[in-house]
Design an enzyme around this catalytic site. Sequence first.
Site, mmCIF file in Angstrom:
data_model
loop_
_atom_site.group_PDB
_atom_site.id
_atom_site.type_symbol
_atom_site.label_atom_id
_atom_site.label_comp_id
_atom_site.label_asym_id
_atom_site.label_seq_id
_atom_site.Cartn_x
_atom_site.Cartn_y
_atom_site.Cartn_z
ATOM 1 C CB SER A 174 -1.013 -0.077 1.122
ATOM 2 O OG SER A 174 -1.825 1.108 1.202
ATOM 3 C CB THR A 175 1.197 4.346 2.333
ATOM 4 O OG1 THR A 175 -0.118 4.313 2.443
ATOM 5 C CG2 THR A 175 1.846 5.346 2.122
ATOM 6 C CG HIS A 197 -4.166 -0.880 -0.629
ATOM 7 N ND1 HIS A 197 -3.956 -0.820 0.532
ATOM 8 C CD2 HIS A 197 -4.686 -1.906 -0.947
ATOM 9 C CE1 HIS A 197 -4.471 -1.953 1.203
ATOM 10 N NE2 HIS A 197 -4.899 -2.647 0.286
ATOM 11 C CG MET A 210 -2.533 3.326 7.374
ATOM 12 S SD MET A 210 -3.109 4.991 6.902
ATOM 13 C CE MET A 210 -4.269 5.191 8.306
ATOM 14 C CG ASP A 224 -5.827 -5.542 2.717
ATOM 15 O OD1 ASP A 224 -6.735 -6.483 3.016
ATOM 16 O OD2 ASP A 224 -5.825 -5.032 1.588
#
Length: 344
Positions: free
Chosen positions: A161-162, A187, A276, A279
């Site tokens: 993600s991030t 993401h 973050m 997940d």
Amino acid sequence: MSRVRVLVVDDSATMRSLISAVLRRDPEIDVVGTAEDPLDARSKIKELNPDVITLDVEMPNMNGLEFLEKIMRLRPMPVVMVSTLTQAGTDVTLAALEIGAVDAVAKPAVGMPASEAFADLADKVKSAARARVRPLEPRAVHAHQGGYQVDPNHILAIGSSTGGVEALLTIISAFPENCPATVITQHMPATFTRSFSARLDKMSAANVSEAVDGAILKPGHVYVAPGGAYHLTVTAGRCRLIESDPVNGHRPSVDVLFESVARLSRPMTGVILTGMGRDGARGLLSMRNAGARTFGQDEASCIVYGMPKAAFDLGGVERQLPLNRMAPAILESCAAHGAKMTVA
């Protein structure tokens, strides 16, 4: 916890007002100022010392990408890019994420309410405030130097993600043309994943593409989950795109991908990278319980040590590794039994 201090940088007075209004609705955020171009922003950064900057891509005097490079070289700080949905805007935003921007949001399309377009902006700004931002340095690319025999049945699943754009570029650029069949959930807004797949394809010896429903998983191919409307799963050796509700607030979800891989009766490796939230933690544990080798990015090399920490705490991570050691470890785990490989 003190409120996150934000400087909004955009050449449009209307957009500055919209972004500021959305952020001010969050009691944990304080919009300390706005700037109309990079020259104005430079003086405001010195004066206001914000925790996070939201930065427009296209601006007069100096575009957002050039300004971001200066920020990351001279005064590294968390930046969230605000991009148009044009192809040019998407490409520049991906370049910004490579340079060091923590995250990106898309500007509202014509007729779309700003509250809908910027629904996750406040969360991304608060996440960015907790990110580890490092000075801009050339990314080391560890090219594969020798051949090895890939197990044709091995499946590699990666979630991020991030900070995942930089992490995935670092890993996938090291993959050889006969890498294991690889599925990725990152993401990312729907408009970005096709361009991101093309960027990965350009930098890797492997064949990288956005996943399509029914695609057969083959060695030498990397499949990236399309953003927005579907979850990527794996069933009977094929990619499957599933229309269902978000999981853990995300669609596509890393947990959904990992859980589907865990149900396969074939050798597998799972990897969870910077991001973050939680997940992927539960899904990686399912993969490990099903016999997979599992890796998590370590805290020091993560932009946000959220997803890897959650997976480690839950017991899903077999080994934690820094980003620069991840590709060799992944390739070793996916090699056919007894095969030799050499990774620089």
